[in-house]
Enzyme design. Structure first.
Site, PDB file in Angstrom:
ATOM      1  N   LYS A 185       0.668  -1.283  -0.196  1.00 54.59           N
ATOM      2  CA  LYS A 185      -0.126   0.129   0.003  1.00 54.59           C
ATOM      3  C   LYS A 185       0.692   1.313   0.164  1.00 54.59           C
ATOM      4  O   LYS A 185       0.738   2.330  -0.813  1.00 54.59           O
ATOM      5  CB  LYS A 185      -0.861  -0.030   1.207  1.00 54.59           C
ATOM      6  N   SER A 186       1.787   1.322   0.995  1.00 56.39           N
ATOM      7  CA  SER A 186       2.644   2.533   0.913  1.00 56.39           C
ATOM      8  C   SER A 186       3.494   2.678  -0.368  1.00 56.39           C
ATOM      9  O   SER A 186       3.592   3.976  -0.934  1.00 56.39           O
ATOM     10  CB  SER A 186       3.793   2.357   2.087  1.00 56.39           C
ATOM     11  N   SER A 222       7.926   9.517  11.303  1.00 53.31           N
ATOM     12  CA  SER A 222       6.575   9.616  10.499  1.00 53.31           C
ATOM     13  C   SER A 222       7.096   9.637   9.043  1.00 53.31           C
ATOM     14  O   SER A 222       7.406  10.722   8.473  1.00 53.31           O
ATOM     15  CB  SER A 222       5.628  10.611  10.993  1.00 53.31           C
ATOM     16  N   LYS A 228      -4.333   6.191  14.511  1.00 54.07           N
ATOM     17  CA  LYS A 228      -4.391   5.554  13.200  1.00 54.07           C
ATOM     18  C   LYS A 228      -5.801   5.650  12.716  1.00 54.07           C
ATOM     19  O   LYS A 228      -6.702   6.486  13.352  1.00 54.07           O
ATOM     20  CB  LYS A 228      -3.725   4.012  13.261  1.00 54.07           C
ATOM     21  N   ASP A 253       2.207  -0.673  11.853  1.00 51.23           N
ATOM     22  CA  ASP A 253       1.075  -1.210  11.357  1.00 51.23           C
ATOM     23  C   ASP A 253       0.670  -2.694  11.880  1.00 51.23           C
ATOM     24  O   ASP A 253      -0.408  -3.306  11.518  1.00 51.23           O
ATOM     25  CB  ASP A 253       1.100  -1.046   9.837  1.00 51.23           C
TER      26      ASP A 253
HETATM   27  C1  S3P Z   1       2.615   5.160   6.059  1.00 49.56           C
HETATM   28  C2  S3P Z   1       3.152   5.587   7.238  1.00 49.56           C
HETATM   29  C3  S3P Z   1       2.742   5.235   8.586  1.00 49.56           C
HETATM   30  C4  S3P Z   1       1.995   3.896   8.577  1.00 49.56           C
HETATM   31  C5  S3P Z   1       0.850   4.031   7.539  1.00 49.56           C
HETATM   32  C6  S3P Z   1       1.430   4.196   6.278  1.00 49.56           C
HETATM   33  C7  S3P Z   1       3.186   5.579   4.923  1.00 49.56           C
HETATM   34  O1  S3P Z   1       2.028   6.255   9.372  1.00 49.56           O
HETATM   35  O2  S3P Z   1       1.419   3.657   9.758  1.00 49.56           O
HETATM   36  O3  S3P Z   1       0.041   3.108   7.621  1.00 49.56           O
HETATM   37  O4  S3P Z   1       2.995   4.893   3.772  1.00 49.56           O
HETATM   38  O5  S3P Z   1       3.875   6.351   4.782  1.00 49.56           O
HETATM   39  P1  S3P Z   1       2.867   7.602   9.725  1.00 49.56           P
HETATM   40  O6  S3P Z   1       3.728   8.291   9.049  1.00 49.56           O
HETATM   41  O7  S3P Z   1       1.752   8.359  10.322  1.00 49.56           O
HETATM   42  O8  S3P Z   1       3.658   6.886  10.944  1.00 49.56           O
END
Ligand code: S3P
Length: 456
Positions: free
Chosen positions: A27-28, A182, A364, A337
């Site tokens: 997903k990321s 983050s 979250k 996550d």
């Molecule tokens: C993500 C970063 C994380 C993660 C989220 C996806 C991303 O959040 O928890 O599910 O794709 O950059 P944070 O940046 O708020 O830690």
């Protein structure tokens, strides 16, 4: 009539889980691929992008900004990159990020640097999540971005109203030390930095997922990284990002539920193929290994600067949890996550498992500390919440539990996995949210031999 809420009935496993399969694309990485391919000079080809609703939101926003995206087949898309100067004002109204925090925070970085106005909105859950962490540093570099003040949370929240930069003005340099690691904040700043006059420097207390950095480097952006520090210096750069030809690796956060499921059901043998094993994402494997379990990782090369591997559970001593878990500090960041999956594992592990430094988990898709405590209570598993920590006393989950996902996909999936080890049938309510990340979840569980009924 009210639309009927989708629910699962999950029955205890009566035989070991068996199977070899793939999970949806990460997903990321998928969010970043839609955004950066759109900003590239030329045509990108993306294969295996996440089919979840969250990532579809990012795709739809890029299309609304004038980027042509064509599906070549069910898993391949072509993106006609418009270059850094090519985005157009959205024709319709607000840009809808749905449930996706990554969409909103990353897109805000891009939109804050444009010469046109835009508004980012989200669903009820996303509209409660903190946005001051991106609006403040964006304003500090000259952007005109504003959220809505939430007096209870003492933060800015969506909708985010973004005014275009006038008279050809560009964003300034930015030098930020983040209080909390983050990837979304870091990525927001790096993406806005692509359009800035000066450099962008982001320092994190510990390194969060570094997919943006890896993709930017693969596309030729003038970026340097040193552990948790990244610096983008566009001075003397042509401003051209090379297009991508990318096979998105499988999502380790989706794989984590199957790795845990294979530990929860004794004697299971599960192989998850082609999973991204970037070390900023594999903290859950280390946590399970510390418990005497884990997965064997067979390396399968690289995709777009990201390491890929097959995960094997149930071979060479993996698959059994012999000790309690202890997840804290830097490790918490690298499995942020996967905490819901790890809590499900802890619920059937010997002894008292401790999860610490969970403050971020409270902001979250739901307050996951509260949601996990409620989940454990419903299964009759003893636990304690202490500040930003959660202690879980392993035991046997009772049957008849009814779990409310609170609209949070990872809570729903954690409940389904733990239900495999329960003494009787479990009901998981409000599971349509699972489509945000893994629309195949119930089908995969069935394929492994699990008994899950989808109602509604
Ligand atoms: C993500 C970063 C994380 C993660 C989220 C996806 C991303 O959040 O928890 O599910 O794709 O950059 P944070 O940046 O708020 O830690």
């Amino acid at each position: 009539m009210w639309p009927r809420m989708r629910r699962w009935i999950v029955r205890p496993a009566t035989r070991p889980l068996r199977g070899a399969f793939r999970v949806p694309g990460d997903k990321s990485i998928s969010h970043r691929a839609w955004i950066l391919a759109s900003l590239a000079e030329g045509t990108s080809v993306l294969r295996g992008v996440s089919p979840g609703e969250d990532v579809a939101r990012t795709r739809a926003v890029m299309a609304a900004l004038g980027v042509t995206i064509t599906d070549l087949d069910a898993r391949t898309a072509r993106v006609e990159g418009v270059g850094l100067g090519g985005l157009r004002a959205p024709a319709g109204g607000a840009l809808d990020c749905g449930n996706a925090g990554t969409s909103m925070r990353l897109l805000a970085g891009v939109l804050a640097a444009q010469g046109f106005d835009s508004t980012l909105v989200g669903d009820a859950s996303l509209s409660r999540r903190p946005m001051g962490r991106i609006t403040r540093p964006l304003r500090a570099r000259g952007a005109n971005v504003e959220g809505v003040i939430d007096p209870v949370r003492r933060d800015e929240t969506a909708p985010l109203t973004i005014r275009g930069l006038t008279g050809g003005r560009r964003l300034f340099a930015s030098d930020e030390s983040l209080v909390v690691a983050s990837a979304q904040v870091k990525s927001c700043l790096l993406l806005s930095g692509l359009f800035a006059d000066g450099g962008t420097s982001v320092r994190e207390p510990t390194l969060s997922r570094d997919h943006t950095e890896r993709m930017l480097l693969a596309m030729g952006a003038p970026l340097r990284t040193m552990g948790p520090v990244s610096q983008l210096d566009p001075q003397g750069w042509s401003g051209a990002l090379a297009p991508l030809d990318l096979d998105v690796p499988g999502d380790p956060s989706a794989a984590a539920f199957w790795v845990v499921a294979a530990h929860v059901v004794e004697g299971s043998r599960v192989q998850v193929r082609g999973v991204g094993v970037n070390p900023t994402r594999t903290g859950f494997l280390e946590a399970l290994r510390d418990q005497g379990g884990g997965a064997g990782v067979a390396p399968k090369g690289e995709a777009g600067g990201e390491p890929v591997g097959d995960l094997h559970v149930g071979v060479a001593g993996t698959g059994t949890l012999r000790r309690a878990a202890h997840v804290a500090g830097e490790l918490t960041t690298r499995c942020i996550d996967e905490i819901p999956a790890l809590v499900a594992a802890a619920a059937v592990s010997p002894g008292e498992s401790r999860f610490e430094d969970l403050a971020e988990l409270r902001v979250k898709e739901s307050d996951r500390v509260a949601a996990l405590a409620a989940l454990l209570a419903a299964f009759g598993i003893a636990h304690r919440v202490t500040g930003d920590g959660l202690t879980v006393v392993g035991g046997k989950p009772r049957g008849g539990a009814v779990i409310d996902s609170r609209g949070d996909h990872r809570i729903a999936m954690a409940a389904a996995v733990l239900a495999l080890a329960a003494e009787g049938e479990t009901t998981v309510d409000d599971v349509a949210c699972v489509d945000t990340s893994d629309p195949d979840f119930a089908a995969i569980l069935r394929g492994l031999g699990g008994d899950i009924e989808v109602i509604g």
